[in-house]
Each structure stands twice: as structure tokens, then as C-alpha cells.
Design a protein around this motif. Structure first.
Motif, PDB file in Angstrom:
ATOM      1  N   TYR A 165       0.840  -1.196   0.000  1.00  0.00           N
ATOM      2  CA  TYR A 165       0.000   0.000   0.000  1.00  0.00           C
ATOM      3  C   TYR A 165       0.876   1.246   0.000  1.00  0.00           C
ATOM      4  CZ  TYR A 165      -4.349  -2.485   1.160  1.00  0.00           C
ATOM      5  OH  TYR A 165      -5.453  -3.292   1.125  1.00  0.00           O
ATOM      6  N   ARG A 173       9.185   5.314   4.664  1.00  0.00           N
ATOM      7  CA  ARG A 173       8.928   6.599   4.029  1.00  0.00           C
ATOM      8  C   ARG A 173       9.884   6.761   2.849  1.00  0.00           C
ATOM      9  NH1 ARG A 173       6.177  10.871   5.307  1.00  0.00           N
ATOM     10  NH2 ARG A 173       5.862  10.116   7.444  1.00  0.00           N
ATOM     11  N   PHE A 195       3.556   0.633   2.876  1.00  0.00           N
ATOM     12  CA  PHE A 195       3.321  -0.442   3.835  1.00  0.00           C
ATOM     13  C   PHE A 195       3.211  -1.773   3.111  1.00  0.00           C
ATOM     14  CE2 PHE A 195       2.494   1.910   7.666  1.00  0.00           C
ATOM     15  CZ  PHE A 195       1.966   3.129   7.255  1.00  0.00           C
ATOM     16  N   PRO A 221      -4.428   4.665   3.054  1.00  0.00           N
ATOM     17  CA  PRO A 221      -3.567   3.856   2.189  1.00  0.00           C
ATOM     18  C   PRO A 221      -4.281   3.446   0.907  1.00  0.00           C
ATOM     19  CG  PRO A 221      -3.512   3.068   4.457  1.00  0.00           C
ATOM     20  CD  PRO A 221      -4.624   4.052   4.373  1.00  0.00           C
ATOM     21  N   LEU A 239      -8.036  -4.789   1.092  1.00  0.00           N
ATOM     22  CA  LEU A 239      -8.723  -3.795   1.900  1.00  0.00           C
ATOM     23  C   LEU A 239      -8.755  -2.484   1.138  1.00  0.00           C
ATOM     24  CD1 LEU A 239      -7.548  -4.079   5.614  1.00  0.00           C
ATOM     25  CD2 LEU A 239      -9.698  -4.814   4.599  1.00  0.00           C
ATOM     26  N   PHE A 268      -9.489   1.483   1.758  1.00  0.00           N
ATOM     27  CA  PHE A 268      -9.521   2.405   2.884  1.00  0.00           C
ATOM     28  C   PHE A 268     -10.283   3.686   2.560  1.00  0.00           C
ATOM     29  CE2 PHE A 268      -6.734   0.587   6.072  1.00  0.00           C
ATOM     30  CZ  PHE A 268      -6.016  -0.346   5.351  1.00  0.00           C
ATOM     31  N   TYR A 296      -9.210   1.008  11.812  1.00  0.00           N
ATOM     32  CA  TYR A 296      -7.797   1.018  12.151  1.00  0.00           C
ATOM     33  C   TYR A 296      -7.456   2.364  12.784  1.00  0.00           C
ATOM     34  CZ  TYR A 296      -6.652  -3.119   9.306  1.00  0.00           C
ATOM     35  OH  TYR A 296      -6.558  -4.384   8.800  1.00  0.00           O
ATOM     36  N   PHE A 311      -0.122  -5.347   9.079  1.00  0.00           N
ATOM     37  CA  PHE A 311       0.693  -4.356   8.397  1.00  0.00           C
ATOM     38  C   PHE A 311       2.066  -4.233   9.033  1.00  0.00           C
ATOM     39  CE2 PHE A 311      -2.126  -2.218   5.427  1.00  0.00           C
ATOM     40  CZ  PHE A 311      -3.363  -2.657   5.846  1.00  0.00           C
ATOM     41  N   GLY A 312       3.043  -3.964   8.200  1.00  0.00           N
ATOM     42  CA  GLY A 312       4.360  -3.603   8.678  1.00  0.00           C
ATOM     43  C   GLY A 312       4.378  -2.158   9.142  1.00  0.00           C
ATOM     44  N   GLY A 313       5.513  -1.721   9.675  1.00  0.00           N
ATOM     45  CA  GLY A 313       5.616  -0.381  10.239  1.00  0.00           C
ATOM     46  C   GLY A 313       5.679   0.727   9.219  1.00  0.00           C
ATOM     47  N   LEU A 352      -5.563  -8.486   7.622  1.00  0.00           N
ATOM     48  CA  LEU A 352      -4.268  -7.984   7.201  1.00  0.00           C
ATOM     49  C   LEU A 352      -3.426  -7.557   8.395  1.00  0.00           C
ATOM     50  CD1 LEU A 352      -4.857  -5.708   4.087  1.00  0.00           C
ATOM     51  CD2 LEU A 352      -3.810  -7.949   4.167  1.00  0.00           C
ATOM     52  N   LEU A 381      -8.862   5.167  10.478  1.00  0.00           N
ATOM     53  CA  LEU A 381      -9.170   4.739   9.120  1.00  0.00           C
ATOM     54  C   LEU A 381     -10.225   3.646   9.132  1.00  0.00           C
ATOM     55  CD1 LEU A 381      -5.499   4.634   7.917  1.00  0.00           C
ATOM     56  CD2 LEU A 381      -7.269   5.944   6.760  1.00  0.00           C
ATOM     57  N   GLN A 423       0.702   5.305   1.106  1.00  0.00           N
ATOM     58  CA  GLN A 423      -0.074   6.270   1.864  1.00  0.00           C
ATOM     59  C   GLN A 423       0.566   7.647   1.775  1.00  0.00           C
ATOM     60  OE1 GLN A 423      -0.413   5.689   6.137  1.00  0.00           O
ATOM     61  NE2 GLN A 423      -2.395   6.717   6.192  1.00  0.00           N
ATOM     62  N   ARG A 436       3.522   6.225  12.373  1.00  0.00           N
ATOM     63  CA  ARG A 436       3.547   4.802  12.749  1.00  0.00           C
ATOM     64  C   ARG A 436       2.700   3.956  11.809  1.00  0.00           C
ATOM     65  NH1 ARG A 436       5.008   4.453  18.191  1.00  0.00           N
ATOM     66  NH2 ARG A 436       5.134   2.221  17.837  1.00  0.00           N
ATOM     67  N   GLY A 437       2.650   2.666  12.110  1.00  0.00           N
ATOM     68  CA  GLY A 437       1.883   1.739  11.286  1.00  0.00           C
ATOM     69  C   GLY A 437       0.423   1.710  11.665  1.00  0.00           C
ATOM     70  N   LEU A 438      -0.285   0.751  11.117  1.00  0.00           N
ATOM     71  CA  LEU A 438      -1.724   0.636  11.284  1.00  0.00           C
ATOM     72  C   LEU A 438      -2.059  -0.405  12.339  1.00  0.00           C
ATOM     73  CD1 LEU A 438      -2.442   0.658   7.489  1.00  0.00           C
ATOM     74  CD2 LEU A 438      -3.112   2.450   9.071  1.00  0.00           C
TER      75      LEU A 438
END
Lengths: 114, 114
Positions: free
Chosen positions: A36, A109, A89, A44, B103, B105, B36, A104-106, A102, B90, A38, B42-44
């Protein structure tokens, strides 16, 4: 619990260069992976996905590579443009009784320098 | 085509005040619905998911609750907001069924609790 993680929190590339964003996952039962994008202040957006029975999938300027042996996922962006600047992500999808879940990873950027 | 609407886009609320965020999906039936939260940079984090009207599952204990009064409506609520409830919220949906649904969003709500 098992989770998806990322190697690099920030990646800076020159406009026109190729970008590679990496992701490591720990759940060997994961059968589907998604990338994804964002942009700041937005939700995202889906970029590309890949099933576990594949090792490569290409889209428009993007390629996702999956290495199940080392549980590694990468997103390659060709000829990176300023509009590619965002947080990326990776996510793994493991099916359970509740449906599509799902993890998600961190996030990484990506900063594109003109 | 399917669309997801989430509002408001931004919200500033005092500590101890109630919260209600609304999300609606159009163009599909029986979607899985998700809330979410994303802290700055940070992440989700998955808060709630729902596979049908009145069916809510919570992923983490918290000061928030969710409800699904209609098939395509998902509401996030709190009776008394805490400072730690600040974040980017989200809403997301996925098609009901098996396999590898992506997904999708919404545009998010930036909540600041002061």
C-alpha cells in the motif's frame, strides 16, 4: 504474535532512479501479500499484490518480488517520480474464520529528491 | 463502483467528551468492515472488524467501541475520550468471502484530543 516488519524506515532516492523497499515477514503460513501507498493525511491506497504461489508480479512501474525461502518481500519502483513520495506499507493476509485479516508492517517513508 | 465515505476529516475534542465517527460503503453488499488507528509516523493498528450487522470483534482492549447498525455502516464511538485516543482513524472494507480480498480504505479522520 507473528508480524510483518520492514528493514528501512526512510529511503531517499533521486528522481529518475529506481527504488527498492524491503519487507520481512515471519508468518510462513501467510499466503497473500499486499503493498500500500499512503500519502500524507490520506488513507492507504492499494498498489500491487502477490500470492504465495508466485515469486514476481509486475504492474505499471512497480514490481513486487516474493522470496518465501527467506520470507522477504520487496517493492521495486522504476524511474521514481516526485509523486511517489509517500509511506509504503507491506501487509500479509492470513485467512481465518473471521475473514480477511491484514497485518501491516511499520512502513517505509520514500522521499524523492528532484 | 464501490466507494467508502468517512467523516469528519478532522476533529478536535476535549478530554472526557464523547466520540462518534461514521463510515459508510456504497456499491457493495455484505462487506467486511474495519476500523484502524494510526499514530503519527507509525503503522496501522486494527481496532475492530465486523463480518455482518451487529457482529463486532475487537482486537485490542481500549476506550473505544464499534457498532454496525446497518450492512454498510460502521461507527466508532467513545463515551469519554482520553488523550491517548488521538490519532488518525481509518475505516476500511473488503468483499465478504474467502481468499485474498484487498482492503479498501477511507480517507481517514484525524482526531486530536486536547
Amino acid at each position: 504474535g507473528e508480524s510483518v516488519g520492514l528493514h528501512l524506515p526512510t529511503l531517499s532516492v533521486q528522481e529518475g532512479d529506481n527504488s527498492i523497499i524491503n519487507c520481512a515477514y515471519s508468518n510462513s503460513a501467510s499466503d497473500y501479500f499486499i503493498w500500500y501507498k499512503q500519502e500524507s493525511g490520506k488513507g492507504p491506497q492499494f498498489i500491487i499484490d502477490i500470492r504465495s504461489n508466485m515469486d514476481k508480479r509486475q504492474g505499471q512501474r512497480v514490481t513486487v518480488l516474493l522470496n518465501k525461502t527467506v520470507k522477504h518481500l520487496s517493492l521495486q519502483i522504476a524511474a521514481t517520480q516526485p509523486g511517489d513520495s509517500a509511506v509504503y506499507f507491506c501487509a500479509e493476509n492470513k485467512w481465518n474464520n473471521a475473514g480477511n485479516m491484514l497485518t501491516f508492517g511499520g512502513g517505509t517513508r520514500l522521499m524523492v529528491k528532484p | 463502483s464501490q466507494t467508502i465515505h468517512q467523516w469528519p476529516a478532522t476533529l478536535v475534542q476535549p478530554v472526557g467528551s464523547p466520540l462518534s465517527l461514521e463510515c459508510t460503503v456504497e456499491g457493495t453488499s455484505n462487506p467486511n468492515l474495519y476500523w484502524y488507528r494510526q499514530a503519527a509516523g507509525r503503522g496501522l493498528q486494527l481496532l475492530f472488524y465486523s463480518v455482518g450487522i451487529g457482529q463486532i470483534s475487537s482486537e485490542v482492549p481500549q476506550n473505544l467501541s464499534a457498532s454496525r447498525p446497518q450492512d454498510r455502516q460502521f461507527i466508532l464511538s467513545s463515551k469519554k475520550l482520553l488523550l491517548s485516543d488521538s490519532g488518525f482513524y481509518l475505516c476500511a472494507w473488503s468483499p465478504l468471502g474467502q481468499g485474498d480480498e484487498k482492503l479498501f480504505f477511507g480517507s481517514g479522520t484525524q482526531l486530536s484530543v486536547l
